[in-house]
Design a protein around this motif. Structure first.
Motif, PDB file in Angstrom:
ATOM      1  N   THR A 141       0.580  -1.227  -0.009  1.00 43.01           N
ATOM      2  CA  THR A 141       0.041   0.004  -0.046  1.00 43.01           C
ATOM      3  C   THR A 141       1.036   1.187  -0.128  1.00 43.01           C
ATOM      4  O   THR A 141       0.282   2.319  -0.536  1.00 43.01           O
ATOM      5  CB  THR A 141      -1.164  -0.098   1.236  1.00 43.01           C
ATOM      6  N   LYS A 142       2.061   1.154   0.442  1.00 41.82           N
ATOM      7  CA  LYS A 142       2.832   2.216   0.588  1.00 41.82           C
ATOM      8  C   LYS A 142       3.550   2.461  -0.904  1.00 41.82           C
ATOM      9  O   LYS A 142       3.588   3.728  -1.466  1.00 41.82           O
ATOM     10  CB  LYS A 142       4.104   2.181   1.366  1.00 41.82           C
ATOM     11  N   LEU A 143       3.753   1.501  -1.699  1.00 42.68           N
ATOM     12  CA  LEU A 143       4.207   1.658  -3.111  1.00 42.68           C
ATOM     13  C   LEU A 143       3.060   1.963  -3.898  1.00 42.68           C
ATOM     14  O   LEU A 143       2.924   2.554  -4.869  1.00 42.68           O
ATOM     15  CB  LEU A 143       4.792   0.330  -3.305  1.00 42.68           C
ATOM     16  N   ALA A 144       1.968   1.401  -3.722  1.00 50.87           N
ATOM     17  CA  ALA A 144       0.540   1.815  -4.445  1.00 50.87           C
ATOM     18  C   ALA A 144       0.358   3.421  -4.556  1.00 50.87           C
ATOM     19  O   ALA A 144       0.275   4.060  -5.593  1.00 50.87           O
ATOM     20  CB  ALA A 144      -0.505   1.097  -4.254  1.00 50.87           C
ATOM     21  N   ALA A 145       0.428   3.990  -3.510  1.00 52.22           N
ATOM     22  CA  ALA A 145       0.299   5.520  -3.330  1.00 52.22           C
ATOM     23  C   ALA A 145      -0.727   6.006  -4.258  1.00 52.22           C
ATOM     24  O   ALA A 145      -0.589   6.763  -5.135  1.00 52.22           O
ATOM     25  CB  ALA A 145       1.726   6.023  -3.538  1.00 52.22           C
ATOM     26  N   GLY A 146      -1.764   5.665  -4.024  1.00 48.93           N
ATOM     27  CA  GLY A 146      -3.142   6.103  -4.981  1.00 48.93           C
ATOM     28  C   GLY A 146      -3.494   5.484  -6.110  1.00 48.93           C
ATOM     29  O   GLY A 146      -4.653   5.188  -6.585  1.00 48.93           O
ATOM     30  N   ARG A 147      -2.623   4.226  -6.426  1.00 50.23           N
ATOM     31  CA  ARG A 147      -3.063   3.303  -7.261  1.00 50.23           C
ATOM     32  C   ARG A 147      -3.868   2.094  -6.724  1.00 50.23           C
ATOM     33  O   ARG A 147      -3.672   2.159  -5.554  1.00 50.23           O
ATOM     34  CB  ARG A 147      -2.067   2.822  -8.115  1.00 50.23           C
ATOM     35  N   ARG A 148      -4.344   1.323  -7.314  1.00 53.09           N
ATOM     36  CA  ARG A 148      -5.062   0.141  -6.896  1.00 53.09           C
ATOM     37  C   ARG A 148      -4.074  -0.931  -6.300  1.00 53.09           C
ATOM     38  O   ARG A 148      -3.389  -1.291  -6.907  1.00 53.09           O
ATOM     39  CB  ARG A 148      -6.205  -0.564  -7.975  1.00 53.09           C
ATOM     40  N   ALA A 149      -4.179  -1.190  -5.069  1.00 55.62           N
ATOM     41  CA  ALA A 149      -3.567  -2.079  -4.540  1.00 55.62           C
ATOM     42  C   ALA A 149      -4.142  -3.511  -4.261  1.00 55.62           C
ATOM     43  O   ALA A 149      -5.140  -3.676  -3.648  1.00 55.62           O
ATOM     44  CB  ALA A 149      -3.181  -1.898  -2.838  1.00 55.62           C
ATOM     45  N   VAL A 150      -3.554  -4.538  -4.849  1.00 62.76           N
ATOM     46  CA  VAL A 150      -4.103  -5.791  -5.235  1.00 62.76           C
ATOM     47  C   VAL A 150      -3.230  -6.818  -4.515  1.00 62.76           C
ATOM     48  O   VAL A 150      -1.863  -6.945  -4.795  1.00 62.76           O
ATOM     49  CB  VAL A 150      -4.310  -6.299  -6.691  1.00 62.76           C
ATOM     50  N   ALA A 151      -3.655  -7.624  -3.439  1.00 59.33           N
ATOM     51  CA  ALA A 151      -2.981  -8.782  -2.828  1.00 59.33           C
ATOM     52  C   ALA A 151      -3.508 -10.088  -3.362  1.00 59.33           C
ATOM     53  O   ALA A 151      -4.590 -10.290  -3.145  1.00 59.33           O
ATOM     54  CB  ALA A 151      -2.886  -8.484  -1.299  1.00 59.33           C
ATOM     55  N   VAL A 152      -2.656 -10.935  -3.893  1.00 57.49           N
ATOM     56  CA  VAL A 152      -2.901 -12.148  -4.030  1.00 57.49           C
ATOM     57  C   VAL A 152      -1.883 -12.915  -3.185  1.00 57.49           C
ATOM     58  O   VAL A 152      -0.782 -12.947  -3.083  1.00 57.49           O
ATOM     59  CB  VAL A 152      -2.263 -12.654  -5.520  1.00 57.49           C
ATOM     60  N   ALA A 195      -4.600  -6.693   6.113  1.00 56.33           N
ATOM     61  CA  ALA A 195      -4.892  -6.263   4.832  1.00 56.33           C
ATOM     62  C   ALA A 195      -6.109  -4.962   4.857  1.00 56.33           C
ATOM     63  O   ALA A 195      -5.835  -4.249   4.093  1.00 56.33           O
ATOM     64  CB  ALA A 195      -5.484  -7.472   4.162  1.00 56.33           C
ATOM     65  N   ALA A 196      -6.973  -5.043   5.716  1.00 57.54           N
ATOM     66  CA  ALA A 196      -7.873  -4.151   5.896  1.00 57.54           C
ATOM     67  C   ALA A 196      -7.577  -2.848   6.522  1.00 57.54           C
ATOM     68  O   ALA A 196      -7.571  -1.650   5.868  1.00 57.54           O
ATOM     69  CB  ALA A 196      -9.134  -4.816   6.450  1.00 57.54           C
ATOM     70  N   GLU A 197      -6.419  -2.925   7.561  1.00 56.80           N
ATOM     71  CA  GLU A 197      -5.997  -1.973   8.178  1.00 56.80           C
ATOM     72  C   GLU A 197      -5.217  -0.874   7.104  1.00 56.80           C
ATOM     73  O   GLU A 197      -5.165   0.235   7.317  1.00 56.80           O
ATOM     74  CB  GLU A 197      -5.105  -2.664   9.282  1.00 56.80           C
ATOM     75  N   VAL A 198      -4.472  -1.795   6.166  1.00 55.39           N
ATOM     76  CA  VAL A 198      -3.588  -0.951   5.598  1.00 55.39           C
ATOM     77  C   VAL A 198      -4.006  -0.366   4.350  1.00 55.39           C
ATOM     78  O   VAL A 198      -3.552   0.356   3.302  1.00 55.39           O
ATOM     79  CB  VAL A 198      -2.282  -1.664   5.106  1.00 55.39           C
ATOM     80  N   ALA A 209     -11.544 -12.653   6.936  1.00 59.71           N
ATOM     81  CA  ALA A 209     -11.477 -11.607   7.884  1.00 59.71           C
ATOM     82  C   ALA A 209     -11.295 -10.426   7.257  1.00 59.71           C
ATOM     83  O   ALA A 209     -11.559  -9.275   7.790  1.00 59.71           O
ATOM     84  CB  ALA A 209     -10.161 -12.033   8.576  1.00 59.71           C
ATOM     85  N   ALA A 210     -10.700 -10.213   5.994  1.00 57.13           N
ATOM     86  CA  ALA A 210     -10.392  -8.988   5.198  1.00 57.13           C
ATOM     87  C   ALA A 210     -11.975  -8.505   4.763  1.00 57.13           C
ATOM     88  O   ALA A 210     -12.444  -7.215   4.884  1.00 57.13           O
ATOM     89  CB  ALA A 210      -9.831  -9.104   4.073  1.00 57.13           C
ATOM     90  N   ALA A 211     -13.049  -9.423   4.336  1.00 54.05           N
ATOM     91  CA  ALA A 211     -14.075  -9.064   3.737  1.00 54.05           C
ATOM     92  C   ALA A 211     -14.913  -8.520   4.802  1.00 54.05           C
ATOM     93  O   ALA A 211     -15.722  -7.326   4.597  1.00 54.05           O
ATOM     94  CB  ALA A 211     -14.698 -10.349   3.176  1.00 54.05           C
ATOM     95  N   GLU A 212     -14.893  -9.082   6.339  1.00 50.42           N
ATOM     96  CA  GLU A 212     -15.712  -8.480   7.145  1.00 50.42           C
ATOM     97  C   GLU A 212     -15.341  -7.058   7.684  1.00 50.42           C
ATOM     98  O   GLU A 212     -16.307  -6.456   8.163  1.00 50.42           O
ATOM     99  CB  GLU A 212     -15.436  -9.435   8.510  1.00 50.42           C
ATOM    100  N   ARG A 213     -14.008  -6.494   7.156  1.00 51.98           N
ATOM    101  CA  ARG A 213     -13.503  -5.335   7.572  1.00 51.98           C
ATOM    102  C   ARG A 213     -13.785  -4.668   6.233  1.00 51.98           C
ATOM    103  O   ARG A 213     -13.033  -3.329   6.292  1.00 51.98           O
ATOM    104  CB  ARG A 213     -12.266  -5.431   8.075  1.00 51.98           C
ATOM    105  N   GLY A 214     -14.429  -4.924   5.378  1.00 55.19           N
ATOM    106  CA  GLY A 214     -14.545  -4.046   4.001  1.00 55.19           C
ATOM    107  C   GLY A 214     -13.719  -4.204   3.052  1.00 55.19           C
ATOM    108  O   GLY A 214     -13.884  -3.608   1.786  1.00 55.19           O
ATOM    109  N   VAL A 215     -12.904  -5.210   2.845  1.00 51.18           N
ATOM    110  CA  VAL A 215     -12.038  -5.271   1.715  1.00 51.18           C
ATOM    111  C   VAL A 215     -12.711  -6.161   0.758  1.00 51.18           C
ATOM    112  O   VAL A 215     -13.321  -7.292   1.025  1.00 51.18           O
ATOM    113  CB  VAL A 215     -10.782  -6.098   1.981  1.00 51.18           C
TER     114      VAL A 215
END
Length: 462
Positions: free
Chosen positions: A350-361, A383-386, A405-411
């Motif tokens: 998320t630091k590197l994305a800096a406004g671009r879409r951050a995708v985690a696989v 994942a949700a926090e960052v 867990a991520a989905a429950e937090r809005g991801v």
């Protein structure tokens, strides 16, 4: 490889020659992997759970191996021993003994061994010829292969030392005794094998127990279980970390828009500025460990800082950042994973994305024992926090738990069972400009997918 005759090797490992010329020389890699045999090398036939290395002896000779280290005559040039794995270890001992001026560094820890080994190798290369092979051959079968890469002019040898059981590192250090031992951290990797973090600490500490009084134990001051190992060694103790009590520490750490850290390296020899080329603030402690090792061999702090600032990624699948021709930024950190490294990688994403879409696989993290479910849920919360924008989880139910867990937090999240399904999901979802992190246990196979995406290959084709 140091040139050795078959007679010399047989004497070193306690074997007998069969169908072989005693004066023939081994000049290449000594390996147990028939796929990487090279001309002039030695092939070690190890028995395995699924295959027997002896079945590949003829193939190894045809590939250029001079001789096979075997448990029985095979009709090809062979040195026959009772136990090929034990003999392989004795060969490693004999090779190091032939270079008495060699400075040996051992590196262990739950997270970051390979990256730290690569950094140490690059820094020490500024002082003289250094053997620090890429990858993580760190077991009783892998470490001797790396030792066989030593040459007559090698000044330093940097070895990663892994463990799945108490006693594993003690065995490795009995083969090749380090002058400097680095313990990075005590985490939860292989917790399912060890049973407790205390057992992991006991195993990792075997490295510093092996050091001589004129050696150096390089310990992480920020990890209490590592710092406590100071009482287990006769060697000088040098600590590294971010805290003021560390012997070698980082001050004024800053991270730029590309995720690369810079800091003031503070040591007993003075201070110097370091600007890492490696991506991720979490790699600052690795760089400090490398600096602490180098200071055992030189007091040239400017040289150390320069070497750290120019060091590049060496081993595949460790925080490799690639700009794909297809328009994606790919972070390939897929070689392996645990809760600590997952968290660090997500923060870097998320630091590197800096406004671009951050995708985690993210694939599952294996061998975490009884805490596995909780650990995966914790990573999902991170994942949700960052601020991950889209999460694709790959693999077993633990991976699915991470996604829930991520989905429950809005991801926004999707789960798939394997790499092929992940490929299809990414082909549907990704768009140019996305920053995509790949990370999971090696068995999930995400490294190949990361490599494909980084190369710009169309994900809709095989």
């Amino acid at each position: 490889m140091l040139p050795l005759t078959l007679a010399e090797i047989a004497a070193a490992v306690g074997g007998t020659l069969h169908d072989a010329d005693p004066q023939a020389q081994v000049t290449g890699l000594c390996t147990f992997d028939s796929r990487v045999v090279e001309p002039g090398g030695l092939y070690v036939a190890l028995p395995g759970a699924r295959v027997d290395g002896h079945d590949f002896a003829v193939q190894a000779i045809e590939a250029g191996a001079v001789v096979v280290l075997a448990a029985r005559p095979l009709g090809v040039p062979a040195i026959v021993v009772e136990d090929t794995l034990a003999a392989y270890g004795r060969l490693a001992t004999a090779i190091v003994a032939r270079v008495p001026s060699l400075g040996v560094v051992g590196v262990t820890g739950s997270v970051g061994k390979t990256t730290t080994k690569d950094l140490i190798g690059q820094v020490l290369s500024s002082l003289g010829p250094t053997t620090a092979p890429p990858g993580n051959r760190n077991s009783e079968s892998g470490m001797p292969e790396n030792v066989s890469r030593v040459t007559a002019d090698s000044r330093f040898l940097v070895l990663e030392m892994g463990a799945r059981h108490v006693g594993d590192i003690a065995y490795l250090t009995s083969l090749v005794r380090p002058h400097v031992g680095v313990v990075l951290n005590v985490g939860t990797a292989h917790l399912g094998e060890f049973g407790s973090r205390e057992a992991i600490a006991k195993a990792k500490g075997e490295l510093v127990e092996a050091l001589a009084a004129d050696g150096a134990a390089v310990l992480n001051a920020d990890d209490p279980m590592v710092a406590a190992m100071a009482g287990r060694t006769a060697a000088e103790v040098v600590t590294f970390g971010l805290g003021a009590e560390a012997t070698v520490r980082a001050e004024s750490v800053e991270v730029d828009g590309t995720g690369r850290a810079s800091f003031t390296l503070r040591t007993p020899a003075g201070a110097a500025k370091v600007a890492l080329r490696l991506v991720g603030e979490h790699l600052v402690p690795n760089a400090l460990a490398a600096a602490a090792v180098a200071l055992h061999f030189t007091d040239d702090l400017a040289l150390i800082a320069q070497a750290l600032s120019t060091a590049a990624p060496v081993s595949e699948g460790r925080m490799q950042v690639v700009e794909s021709p297809a328009g994606f930024t790919v972070i390939n950190d897929a070689y392996n994973a645990g809760p600590v490294s997952m968290t660090a990688a997500l923060r870097t994403l998320t630091k590197l994305a800096a406004g671009r879409r951050a995708v985690a696989v993210l694939g599952q993290m294996n061998e975490l024992g009884e805490t596995s479910t909780a650990d995966h849920v914790g990573v999902g919360a991170v994942a949700a926090e960052v601020g991950v924008d889209w999460l694709l989880t790959v693999g077993n139910d633990d991976a699915a738990q991470l996604g829930r867990a991520a989905a429950e937090r809005g991801v926004a999240t999707r789960h798939v069972p394997d790499r092929d399904a992940a490929r299809e999901a990414l082909a549907e979802q990704l768009a140019p400009g996305d920053v995509v992190l790949f990370k999971g246990s090696n068995s999930v196979g995400l490294m190949a997918l990361a490599t494909t995406l980084a190369a710009g290959t169309d994900l809709t084709t095989d």
